[in-house]
Scaffold this motif. Structure first.
Motif, PDB file in Angstrom:
ATOM      1  N   GLY A 119       0.781  -1.238   0.000  1.00  0.00           N
ATOM      2  CA  GLY A 119       0.000   0.000   0.000  1.00  0.00           C
ATOM      3  C   GLY A 119       0.813   1.289   0.000  1.00  0.00           C
ATOM      4  O   GLY A 119       0.248   2.360   0.182  1.00  0.00           O
ATOM      5  N   THR A 142      -0.192   3.458  -3.047  1.00  0.00           N
ATOM      6  CA  THR A 142      -1.590   3.852  -2.852  1.00  0.00           C
ATOM      7  C   THR A 142      -1.697   4.946  -1.797  1.00  0.00           C
ATOM      8  O   THR A 142      -2.428   5.925  -1.963  1.00  0.00           O
ATOM      9  CB  THR A 142      -2.422   2.632  -2.430  1.00  0.00           C
ATOM     10  N   CYS A 177      -3.222   8.626  -2.311  1.00  0.00           N
ATOM     11  CA  CYS A 177      -4.329   9.124  -1.500  1.00  0.00           C
ATOM     12  C   CYS A 177      -3.982  10.475  -0.888  1.00  0.00           C
ATOM     13  O   CYS A 177      -4.821  11.371  -0.819  1.00  0.00           O
ATOM     14  CB  CYS A 177      -4.667   8.145  -0.379  1.00  0.00           C
ATOM     15  N   LEU A 180      -6.274   9.449  -5.571  1.00  0.00           N
ATOM     16  CA  LEU A 180      -7.266   8.424  -5.265  1.00  0.00           C
ATOM     17  C   LEU A 180      -8.125   8.938  -4.113  1.00  0.00           C
ATOM     18  O   LEU A 180      -7.659   9.708  -3.276  1.00  0.00           O
ATOM     19  CB  LEU A 180      -6.577   7.116  -4.858  1.00  0.00           C
TER      20      LEU A 180
END
Lengths: 152, 260
Positions: B41, B44, B48, B53
């Motif tokens: 992650g 990711t 974020c 995202l």
């Protein structure tokens, strides 16, 4: 079948110009955002571009411009393919200059093709689409062979 | 001076969880390294943080939820550096870096914008590449150009996604040295996803180890990089040695359960 400029009038040209005058400034103002989107959605987002909104509005405006022209002239092929590519080859990929540049090159191209179509077998007027195809098809083949790996 | 607080962040694609109730704080002028195995992650989390995202949970920048901050506003505070290999650009290095000024300009580029781009190219020793095509650069050069573009945003925090992946030894060190000196000179923070634990050990102030979308441990590299953590997180048996007062990890073999 083949579009032509034969049925044009100042009235129709006026309507097209008005639509263009409304739509084109938005696209030119958004040039930086469109440049950033050329580097991918993630990059564009990270540079502060509202990607979804810009994309939808641009698409709607581009469709409106195209549709309004086509509905008065009929389909005249290849101008939209050749003009932006020639402009990009000459002045590069910056949409601040590419967008107005492409519009100008496209207009000149169509004017030239129409002039040829009216004079070459005068008094017979050829459909202007035939003239643009004479230029467009070899150009398309050239692009396909040479520049397949370059993006766009 | 900026503080980013991440609270109970959760993100997943089609039912598979990538970030699972993750909490983390990024404080002033530090280099924070995110490490962990593939799929834990890291990338990711960075996406974020830059609102690329949209996760569940909240990310606060100086106490304000980033959902309430406009993209342009956020782009003035956070500079995202993507992996160089995944970035198609058909333009010159100068124009690529100029693109980083986008949050500060509307249409017209002022002389001060051009000066800033030139300064940043000078700072990263990239002047000689200014008129070259981005696509013709080597991996290390591309990575530095992308860092330059993020710097042109004049951010308070740099977010870097594996800045050293696919670079050779020298360029890995060069990029990491560039980042850590920028953090010190400009008093900004950097958050970077990293694969190489030894690079992390050398260059980061704080480390967060991710495992299965959660923070497994966070703190100083010297406290976290030990054989037990590496076995638990990566499933690798490793020896940790001391190199100039920094832990140095030598992996020995992978521990596959069920394989003799």
């Amino acid at each position: 079948m083949m579009g032509s400029l034969g049925k044009s009038s100042w009235e129709k040209a006026g309507i097209i110009s008005a639509i263009l005058a409304v739509c084109l400034p938005y696209l030119i103002i958004k040039s930086w955002d469109i440049n950033a989107m050329g580097a991918g959605d993630e990059t564009a987002k990270s540079l502060g571009v509202n990607v979804e909104r810009t994309r939808v509005i641009s698409m709607v405006l581009v469709s409106l411009i195209t549709a309004s022209i086509i509905c008065f002239t009929g389909t005249i092929g290849f101008v939209g393919l050749v003009a932006p590519h020639i402009t990009r080859m000459v002045i590069g990929g910056d949409h601040r200059f590419l967008l107005p540049g492409s519009a100008l090159v496209g207009a000149l191209l169509l004017l030239g093709a129409d002039t040829l179509a009216r004079t070459i077998l005068a008094p017979v007027i050829l459909p202007v689409g035939i003239m643009t195809s004479f230029l467009g098809v070899p150009f398309f083949v050239y692009l396909f062979m040479k520049r397949r790996k370059v993006f766009w | 001076m900026v503080n980013i607080t991440i609270k109970s962040l959760t993100f997943g694609y089609n039912g598979s969880m990538i970030l699972d109730n993750l909490n983390l704080v990024v404080e002033d002028s530090e280099v924070l390294g995110l490490v962990g195995p593939n799929g834990s992650g890291k990338t990711t989390l960075i996406k974020c943080m830059d609102k690329i995202l949209k996760p569940k949970g909240s990310i606060l920048i100086d106490g304000r939820d980033i959902d309430t901050v406009s993209r342009t506003e956020l782009a003035k505070r956070l500079g995202y550096v993507p992996q160089s290999s995944s970035t198609p650009l058909a333009t010159t290095v100068f124009d690529t870096v100029l693109m980083g000024r986008r949050p500060h300009i509307s249409w017209r580029v002022s002389d001060s914008d051009l000066d800033k781009v030139a300064d940043i190219l000078g700072l990263l020793h990239l002047e000689y590449l200014a008129m070259r095509d981005f696509s013709q650069l080597s991996g290390g050069q591309k990575q530095k150009v992308l860092i330059a573009r993020a710097l042109a945003q004049e951010p308070e925090v740099l977010l870097l996604d594996e800045p050293t992946s696919s670079l050779d030894m020298k360029h890995q060190l060069e990029v990491m040295e560039t980042i850590s000196s920028l953090v010190k000179e400009k008093k900004i923070s950097a958050v970077m996803a990293l694969h190489d634990l030894n690079l992390a050990s050398m260059f980061v102030d704080k480390l967060a180890i991710l495992k299965g979308g959660k923070i497994y441990a966070a703190g100083e590299p010297i406290d976290l990089l030990n054989a037990k953590n590496i076995r638990d997180v990566y499933g690798v048996e490793a020896v940790v040695m001391n190199n100039l007062d920094r832990p140095y990890i030598v992996p020995l073999r992978s521990l596959n359960e069920g394989v003799a």
